[in-house]
Design a protein around this motif. Structure first.
Motif, PDB file in Angstrom:
ATOM      1  N   UNK A  19       3.550   5.430   8.229  1.00 23.60           N
ATOM      2  CA  UNK A  19       3.299   6.395   7.149  1.00 23.60           C
ATOM      3  C   UNK A  19       1.798   6.509   6.889  1.00 23.60           C
ATOM      4  N   UNK A  20       1.309   7.740   6.820  1.00 20.57           N
ATOM      5  CA  UNK A  20      -0.105   7.977   6.510  1.00 20.57           C
ATOM      6  C   UNK A  20      -0.158   8.830   5.258  1.00 20.57           C
ATOM      7  N   UNK A  21      -0.896   8.341   4.257  1.00 16.12           N
ATOM      8  CA  UNK A  21      -0.944   9.039   2.960  1.00 16.12           C
ATOM      9  C   UNK A  21      -1.766  10.315   3.045  1.00 16.12           C
ATOM     10  N   UNK A  22      -1.222  11.375   2.455  1.00 14.65           N
ATOM     11  CA  UNK A  22      -1.899  12.672   2.482  1.00 14.65           C
ATOM     12  C   UNK A  22      -2.809  12.836   1.255  1.00 14.65           C
ATOM     13  N   UNK A  23      -4.030  13.323   1.479  1.00 13.71           N
ATOM     14  CA  UNK A  23      -4.834  13.712   0.310  1.00 13.71           C
ATOM     15  C   UNK A  23      -4.133  14.884  -0.384  1.00 13.71           C
ATOM     16  N   UNK A  70       0.790  -1.258   0.000  1.00 13.30           N
ATOM     17  CA  UNK A  70       0.000   0.000   0.000  1.00 13.30           C
ATOM     18  C   UNK A  70       0.812   1.293   0.000  1.00 13.30           C
ATOM     19  N   UNK A  71       2.118   1.226  -0.159  1.00 12.78           N
ATOM     20  CA  UNK A  71       2.922   2.445  -0.255  1.00 12.78           C
ATOM     21  C   UNK A  71       3.878   2.276  -1.430  1.00 12.78           C
ATOM     22  N   UNK A  72       4.126   3.380  -2.142  1.00 11.65           N
ATOM     23  CA  UNK A  72       5.037   3.294  -3.283  1.00 11.65           C
ATOM     24  C   UNK A  72       5.827   4.605  -3.411  1.00 11.65           C
ATOM     25  N   UNK A  73       6.963   4.557  -4.108  1.00  8.86           N
ATOM     26  CA  UNK A  73       7.729   5.791  -4.300  1.00  8.86           C
ATOM     27  C   UNK A  73       6.846   6.883  -4.894  1.00  8.86           C
ATOM     28  N   UNK A  74       7.010   8.098  -4.386  1.00  7.12           N
ATOM     29  CA  UNK A  74       6.220   9.225  -4.878  1.00  7.12           C
ATOM     30  C   UNK A  74       5.020   9.562  -4.004  1.00  7.12           C
ATOM     31  N   UNK A  75       4.591   8.611  -3.144  1.00  7.60           N
ATOM     32  CA  UNK A  75       3.452   8.894  -2.254  1.00  7.60           C
ATOM     33  C   UNK A  75       3.799  10.036  -1.306  1.00  7.60           C
ATOM     34  N   UNK A  76       2.850  10.954  -1.136  1.00  8.33           N
ATOM     35  CA  UNK A  76       3.005  12.056  -0.173  1.00  8.33           C
ATOM     36  C   UNK A  76       2.488  11.575   1.170  1.00  8.33           C
ATOM     37  N   UNK A  77       3.292  11.757   2.218  1.00  9.84           N
ATOM     38  CA  UNK A  77       2.957  11.146   3.513  1.00  9.84           C
ATOM     39  C   UNK A  77       3.303  12.053   4.706  1.00  9.84           C
ATOM     40  N   UNK A  78       2.612  11.797   5.824  1.00 11.46           N
ATOM     41  CA  UNK A  78       3.066  12.297   7.112  1.00 11.46           C
ATOM     42  C   UNK A  78       3.684  11.093   7.815  1.00 11.46           C
ATOM     43  N   UNK A  79       4.730  11.324   8.582  1.00 14.09           N
ATOM     44  CA  UNK A  79       5.476  10.219   9.193  1.00 14.09           C
ATOM     45  C   UNK A  79       5.346  10.287  10.707  1.00 14.09           C
ATOM     46  N   UNK A  80       4.795   9.206  11.291  1.00  9.98           N
ATOM     47  CA  UNK A  80       4.671   9.140  12.750  1.00  9.98           C
ATOM     48  C   UNK A  80       5.992   8.670  13.335  1.00  9.98           C
TER      49      UNK A  80
END
Ligand SMILES: [Zn+2]
Length: 367
Positions: free
Chosen positions: A146-150, A91-101
């Motif tokens: 990692x949580x994906x950002x809209x 569910x995560x790939x290069x280029x994904x915009x994320x906030x990191x806990x």
């Protein structure tokens, strides 16, 4: 003393070296090149940090001589873009915009096992050695951090999600209810986030601080009443605000060296049968603060310490905050008062520290 930089050639990353700010012996920062982290665990992810934040916790280390932190990369609020994922990552790939806990425990203790990793006895050493390294170009973390950002949530706004998550945990522990009368002590990032979450729960909120610009911002963010406590106590205002009962809940959100006064105020403002939630951090080694213990006992006032964040029931608290931010139920943008490049990190810390003059609330670092 300058930090000795280790340079080891590595074949896996696009870059072998990266820019990072290392803590100096005097407690300032030295921006330099260090070895870039290398993806080794199959379920970990390498991310390029875009924005990092300066938090109250970071300021408590500013210009302090702490040999154990010398040459370390600090910072624990960040958002960025995924660069490389381990082979087991889903569910995560290069280029994904994320906030990191960055709240990461040892993964093996009783608390980590039930996702209460904020209580892990090894939390700080584990975090420091791995994901709590925001003031640098790259960071490594396990995939579930990692949580994906809209698309419409910016990196700058997302960087404040760590702050909101700390307050979300405190909100959950407080058992806040609609129409509660709440006092928030301190209108820094934590206090302003606490205010917004309490408002989102349907409470009426009075907030105190000693900086007028912070209180102006609190009004814009929905505070029902603001009180500057630089020269006067807020007790009379709290009494008026609560129909002479006192607060259902007071949140101590100032922390640090003022705790002696602000925790006392928090208990003083709470009503009989009310609650005091301790969100602000104590300075290390602080052991004695005098409180009105008889009134606390006779009034059955509950003291509720809150530490960092993790899950609440089945939900990651950071995801809950991201949902609220994405839907416009909380405002992070208004809290960002200053932005600097990583090269200017010492100036950024000076600005954040001198909030009386600079009006700083949340200071962002673009990396
Ligand atoms: Zn643990």
């Amino acid at each position: 003393m300058r930090c000795v930089i280790l340079f080891i050639y590595n074949y896996h990353n696009m870059e072998e070296k990266m820019k990072a700010a290392l803590k100096t012996a005097e407690g300032t920062f030295d921006v330099t090149e260090v070895e870039a982290p290398k993806l080794e665990n199959p379920d970990w992810v390498l991310a390029r940090i875009k924005v990092a934040g300066i938090c109250g916790t970071d300021l408590r280390h500013w210009k302090k001589e702490e040999p154990e932190l010398e040459c370390k990369i600090m910072g624990h609020e960040m958002a960025g873009e995924i660069v490389e994922v381990g082979r087991e990552v889903k569910n995560l790939k290069p280029g994904d915009r994320v906030v990191i806990e960055t709240v990461l425990g040892d993964g093996t203790c009783n608390w980590c096992r039930v996702q209460k990793y904020n209580l892990c006895p090894h939390l700080y050493p584990v975090r420091m050695e791995s994901v709590s390294r925001a003031f640098a170009k790259y960071v490594l973390a396990p995939q579930n951090k990692f949580y994906k950002l809209p698309d419409h949530v910016s990196f700058e706004e997302a960087t404040l999600l760590d702050t909101f998550s700390v307050c979300m945990h405190a909100i959950q522990l407080s058992g806040i209810k609609i129409n509660d009368k709440v006092v928030v002590i301190g209108a820094g990032p934590i206090g302003l986030a606490q205010l917004q979450l309490a408002k989102a729960c349907g409470a009426d909120v009075l907030i105190t601080d000693i900086v007028d610009s912070a209180l102006e911002l609190a009004k814009e963010l929905g505070a029902d009443m603001v009180v500057n406590t630089k020269d006067k106590d807020a007790y009379d205002a709290v009494m008026q605000f609560t129909d002479y009962r006192g607060a259902d809940i007071s949140f101590e959100c100032a922390g640090g060296p003022t705790m002696e006064q602000t925790l006392e105020q928090a208990t003083h403002y709470a009503r009989i049968g009310g609650k005091v939630v301790i969100v602000g951090g104590f300075d290390k080694g602080k052991t004695s603060i005098s409180l009105e213990w008889q009134r606390i006992q006779m009034g059955e006032i509950k003291l509720i310490p809150s530490a960092s964040y993790s899950y609440w029931d089945i939900y990651p608290e950071m995801q809950m905050c991201l949902d609220l931010l994405a839907k416009g139920k909380i405002n992070a943008k208004k809290m960002i008062t200053h932005s600097f490049s990583l090269d200017e990190i010492n100036k950024a810390f000076e600005t954040a520290e001198d909030k009386q003059h600079t009006g700083a609330v949340f200071v962002a670092l673009t990396i």
